[in-house]
Design a protein around this motif. Structure first.
Motif: not given
Ligand code: GDP
Length: 481
Positions: A385-386, A358-359, A356, A252-254, A249, A271
């Motif tokens: 990913a962070r 790290d959270c 995520k 999520v950090g894809k 969805k 974000p």
């Molecule tokens: P997508 O919509 O699934 O592609 O998600 P994005 O890669 O655009 O990431 C959405 C948000 O989640 C961004 O603000 C990222 O910085 C944050 N994010 C992605 N991976 C991580 C992670 O491993 N840890 C944290 N804390 N935030 C993350």
């Protein structure tokens, strides 16, 4: 096959380079190049030893356009440029011991595009034709220097982008597939000869081969063909690249994971949910295997038309995927959107990625149980990913989800659809032959199926070809190869 015309092309990549090579092949390669080349050691190209480098001054036609348009099309010495275009190394490779099987001359010059073009234009002005894409290799094939699978291996070798794809391409180029196919084909030809001899002498009631021998020979041939067919899935992934699709969805950090895997920041990371609206593809190598990473729009219930189109493409990407990375946010509880993604990807090879890390983790044991109980069994990898945590584990998990045997260096792989189709047809013919033997049909039927199998394997090797097939294969090549 003897070609009447002589062809030339720049064999090195376009753009400036240390060395640029102009390749000339055909019956008049030596006498025509002779007109432009002055050997520093004296003597002529006609006299030099084959496959030896010679230092030479290379002249051009003073006015190539005019020379080409002139009646004879043959400029005299006076119409050459007063000074050499370049000084370089010239090699004569006399047929049939050359790449094309014809006389070949290679002119190694400084790698300036303008200079190389001037040399080609000068050659064209004295009667050499510019080669079509892949024409040197096509001539090599038509002159029996390579079979068709080897020619395809040349193309794949040029195009290989990772260690493992290069390895399988080189095996193909060296004739590994052809020799396996030839072994099967030869055994079938022997069997066919024995069966046909029996048919000829049917009145005399002489049998040249027992039914048991026929059954055994057919079974051995089928084993050989099946072994090759079994390598197709891994072979295709090695040649074309394995399509690994990230789904999940929004937010999520894809994209962040894709970036972490690429170690480069190319995808748009924001974000705001639902901003990766299109499909984005990048190629990486993991353990030498080419991996085509595809980022997709987030899968969730939506009414927004732009997002809907993205979601439709995501579903398409899942259907086309070799491996699906189901990305989930480990810092939030598993919800209905997540469950939908898990469900949609259910039929594919996949890896669950709990991102995520790290959270603070908000996953219940129940969530893990949902993933683990969902067939087929897939690895669950925890990543951030962070911070980069778990990315190496994820790379390994991707490779482990692939078909077995991709790393086996000694294996022969079927990598091209054309080969797979021919082998599939040969298999069908052999199965028919087996049925005919089992049903005690007349030997004529077995012979007919064997003939079909032999000729299908011959098609694979390029023993029988159509112009159309050759055009299709060689047009994929670059000019100069
Ligand atoms: P997508 O919509 O699934 O592609 O998600 P994005 O890669 O655009 O990431 C959405 C948000 O989640 C961004 O603000 C990222 O910085 C944050 N994010 C992605 N991976 C991580 C992670 O491993 N840890 C944290 N804390 N935030 C993350």
């Amino acid at each position: 096959m003897v070609h009447e015309d002589t062809i030339c092309a720049i064999a090195t990549p376009p753009g400036p380079g240390g060395i640029g090579i102009v390749r000339v092949s055909g019956p008049s390669a030596v006498p025509l190049c002779e007109r432009l080349v002055r050997l520093r050691c004296g003597g002529t190209l006609a006299q030099v030893r084959s496959h030896r480098l010679q230092l030479a001054d290379i002249f051009g036609c003073a006015d190539p356009q005019a020379a080409r348009g002139s009646e004879s099309g043959r400029p005299g010495v006076s119409r050459l440029t007063p000074s050499p275009l370049d000084t370089g190394l010239v090699t004569v490779m006399r047929g049939p011991h050359s790449y094309t099987g014809e006389d070949v001359v290679e002119l190694q010059c400084h790698g300036g595009p303008l200079l190389l073009r001037r040399i080609c234009e000068s050659l064209m002005a004295i009667g050499v034709r510019l080669a079509e894409p892949g024409e040197f290799t096509k001539r090599a094939f038509l002159n029996g220097r390579l079979d068709l699978t080897q020619a395809e291996g040349v193309l794949d070798t040029i195009q290989a982008r990772t260690e493992a794809s290069l390895r399988v391409a080189q095996e193909l180029m060296r004739g590994r597939l052809s020799s396996e196919v030839e072994v099967v084909q030869a055994s079938l030809i022997r069997l066919l000869a024995q069966i046909e001899a029996g048919i000829d002498f049917v009145e005399e009631d002489i049998a040249f081969v027992t039914p048991e021998e026929v059954t055994n020979a057919l079974a051995a041939a089928l084993r050989g063909v099946n072994k090759l067919l079994d390598s197709w899935e891994a072979g295709r992934l090695l040649r074309e690249g394995t399509k690994v699709v990230l789904v999940g969805k929004p937010n999520v950090g894809k994209s962040s994971l894709l970036n972490a895997l690429l170690k480069a920041d190319r995808a748009i990371v924001t974000p705001i949910p639902g901003t990766t609206r299109d499909v984005l593809e990048e190629t990486i190598a993991i353990e030498g295997i080419p991996i085509r990473l595809v980022d997709t729009a987030g899968v969730r219930e939506t009414l927004d038309p732009v997002e809907l189109e993205g979601v439709r493409r995501t579903r398409q990407s899942i259907d086309d995927a070799d491996v699906v990375l189901v990305v989930l946010d480990g810092s939030a509880p598993l919800d209905d959107d997540d469950r939908r993604v898990v469900e949609q990807s259910g039929t594919r090879r996949r890896v669950f990625v709990m991102n995520k890390a790290d959270c603070a983790h908000r996953w219940s044991d129940e969530a893990r149980t949902v993933l683990q109980s969902d067939p087929p069994q897939a690895a669950i990898v925890t990543t951030s990913a962070r911070t980069g945590l778990g990315i190496e584990v994820l790379r390994r998990a991707i490779v482990q989800s692939l078909p077995r045997g991709m790393e086996a260096a000694q294996e022969v792989f079927v990598t091209r659809l054309r080969h797979r189709e021919a082998l599939g047809r040969a298999r069908e013919a052999l199965l028919h032959a087996q049925d005919a033997v089992a049903d005690r049909l007349s030997s004529e039927f077995v012979a007919m199926d064997l003939r079909a199998a032999v000729s299908t394997l011959g098609e694979l090797l390029g023993e029988v070809t159509t112009d159309d097939l050759l055009d299709r294969i060689f047009s994929e090549f670059c000019i100069g190869k």
